[in-house]
Design an enzyme around this catalytic site. Structure first.
Site, PDB file in Angstrom:
ATOM      1  N   TYR A 131      31.603 -21.067  -4.319  1.00  0.00           N
ATOM      2  CA  TYR A 131      32.061 -21.610  -3.059  1.00  0.00           C
ATOM      3  C   TYR A 131      32.303 -20.902  -1.998  1.00  0.00           C
ATOM      4  O   TYR A 131      33.223 -19.971  -1.951  1.00  0.00           O
ATOM      5  CB  TYR A 131      32.976 -22.746  -3.348  1.00  0.00           C
ATOM      6  CG  TYR A 131      32.256 -23.892  -4.014  1.00  0.00           C
ATOM      7  CD1 TYR A 131      31.786 -23.623  -5.324  1.00  0.00           C
ATOM      8  CD2 TYR A 131      32.277 -25.178  -3.531  1.00  0.00           C
ATOM      9  CE1 TYR A 131      31.441 -24.930  -5.969  1.00  0.00           C
ATOM     10  CE2 TYR A 131      31.540 -26.110  -4.097  1.00  0.00           C
ATOM     11  CZ  TYR A 131      31.317 -26.056  -5.439  1.00  0.00           C
ATOM     12  OH  TYR A 131      30.853 -27.380  -5.922  1.00  0.00           O
ATOM     13  N   LYS A 184      27.976 -19.019 -18.473  1.00  0.00           N
ATOM     14  CA  LYS A 184      26.639 -18.613 -18.496  1.00  0.00           C
ATOM     15  C   LYS A 184      26.700 -16.951 -18.946  1.00  0.00           C
ATOM     16  O   LYS A 184      26.066 -16.300 -18.200  1.00  0.00           O
ATOM     17  CB  LYS A 184      25.865 -18.908 -17.263  1.00  0.00           C
ATOM     18  CG  LYS A 184      24.568 -18.842 -17.259  1.00  0.00           C
ATOM     19  CD  LYS A 184      23.604 -19.358 -18.288  1.00  0.00           C
ATOM     20  CE  LYS A 184      22.277 -19.278 -18.129  1.00  0.00           C
ATOM     21  NZ  LYS A 184      21.271 -19.707 -19.155  1.00  0.00           N
TER      22      LYS A 184
END
Ligand code: NAD
Length: 357
Positions: A131, A184
């Site tokens: 963000y 990930k």
């Protein structure tokens, strides 16, 4: 106790009005010590006060015991220099609301789109990640060295990873005692490696909670195939945002998607979905997500202040929503039913009134 209510944009005022009706009902039924202070934000405030989020409203939120925030049309806001402050992000940053707690569960009799029933909670880190507005000390975490090259920074810190993991394991201890970390790390070995290191450290201090890990892409498929295997899911900011919309829709509808943003001292109820400008002002919005978010806020207040009446109010709202959803004739349009926002709210209030106090 003072609750600041911020109706927001798009369908925000409609679903906030519905939520206030429900809160007033449980307040009367259980004689709750609650007062509601409604303040203008968003596009309406931009017109009247040249900013979507006036400093006086932020001050009121800081002083309040809880906040109810309607969705905001951030895509329509001008730049910050021209008064366009993302109210949701600003509150998460200013009040350090580091955990976004997003439950998704299927309900008896209500169609779900995943292959199995589910009852899970996604605990999403709220203060860093991809963000761009919250991952730099100065400036923003997205920039353009040349007109044809854009870069984004993803911030992952040991501090934020550890505290979101502690929130997830704390929640799991009150549920089915199972935490799944989603990451990930196969391609983001450094940043998600750090995230996993911190989550594993916390897992080691909770031998009574089962722990496993899942790659985010497999997780997206597993939510469709067998979401019943998940209890509490802990993950970074953007993965959590995306997976929670998927999980809520699979559970029946994004319109059912409740959430709270919570820190050590503050709690804010906020629907998972956006301001749905495509159905604004048409009395078609499902208010359940914000109503159940408000119930989560009451539950948080009840535990924080050891006030059993507030916890009971949260339970009354949750069981009443389930009861109304049982009948196809009292469902909202997004769930295949005939009811608009106001008619659904009337039905829900009738069921609440019939609940034993
Ligand atoms: P959205 O979540 O508003 O809408 C996606 C789809 O779901 C639309 O078809 C909409 O009609 C439907 N929908 C959403 N909530 C519903 C409800 N309660 N009942 C029935 N249907 C519902 O996403 P979007 O269209 O991508 O974004 C619209 C605006 O909302 C943008 O300005 C975006 O920036 C903003 N947004 C705000 C928040 C927030 O305030 N927390 C979150 C996401 C998006």
């Amino acid at each position: 106790m003072q609750i600041v209510v911020l109706p927001g944009d798009g369908i925000g005022p409609e679903i906030t009005d519905a939520t206030l009706h429900v809160l007033e009902r449980v307040k009367q039924m259980l004689s709750l010590d609650l007062t509601f202070d409604t303040r203008q934000i968003g596009l309406a405030s931009l017109q009247s006060a040249s900013t979507t989020f006036a400093p006086s409203v932020l001050d009121a939120c800081r002083r309040a015991d809880g906040i109810v925030l309607g969705p905001v049309s951030t895509a329509q806001y001008p730049s910050r220099d021209h008064g366009g402050i993302n109210v949701s992000a600003e509150l998460r940053i200013q009040l350090d609301l580091f955990a976004n707690v997003r439950p998704s569960r299927t309900r008896e009799g209500l169609a779900h789109w995943g292959r199995t029933p589910m009852d899970l909670v996604i605990v999403r880190e709220n203060t860093e990640g991809f963000y761009a507005d919250r991952n730099m000390h100065r400036g923003i975490g997205e920039f353009m060295p040349t007109p044809d090259l854009a870069l984004s920074i993803r911030k992952i810190s040991a501090f934020a990873s550890s505290r979101i993991a502690r929130a997830a394991f704390g929640l799991a201890a009150t549920r089915r005692r199972h935490v799944t970390a989603v990451h990930k790390a196969n391609v983001l070995g450094v940043s998600d490696g750090l995230f996993l290191r911190e989550v594993r450290d916390v897992a080691n201090t909770h031998p009574d909670v089962a722990y496993d890990e899942q790659l985010v892409d497999s997780m997206a498929a597993l939510l469709v195939r067998d979401a019943s295997r998940f209890d509490v899911v802990v993950t970074t900011n953007m993965f959590g945002d995306i997976l929670s919309d998927e999980a809520s829709e699979l559970s029946g509808s994004l319109g059912l998607a409740a959430s709270i943003n919570v820190g050590d001292r503050h709690c804010m109820a906020q629907a998972q979905h956006g301001s749905a400008p495509d159905i604004e002002g048409q009395n078609k919005a499902n208010p359940i997500s914000l109503i159940l978010s408000a119930a989560m806020l009451l539950d948080w207040l009840g535990r924080r202040h050891t006030d059993a009446k507030l916890t009971a109010a949260a339970r009354v709202i949750e069981t009443s929503v389930d009861a109304v959803l049982l009948k196809p004739s009292t469902r909202t349009i997004d769930l295949g039913g005939p009811l608009g926002t106001t008619a659904f709210t009337t039905e829900l209030c009738k069921v609440i009134d019939a609940c034993p106090p």
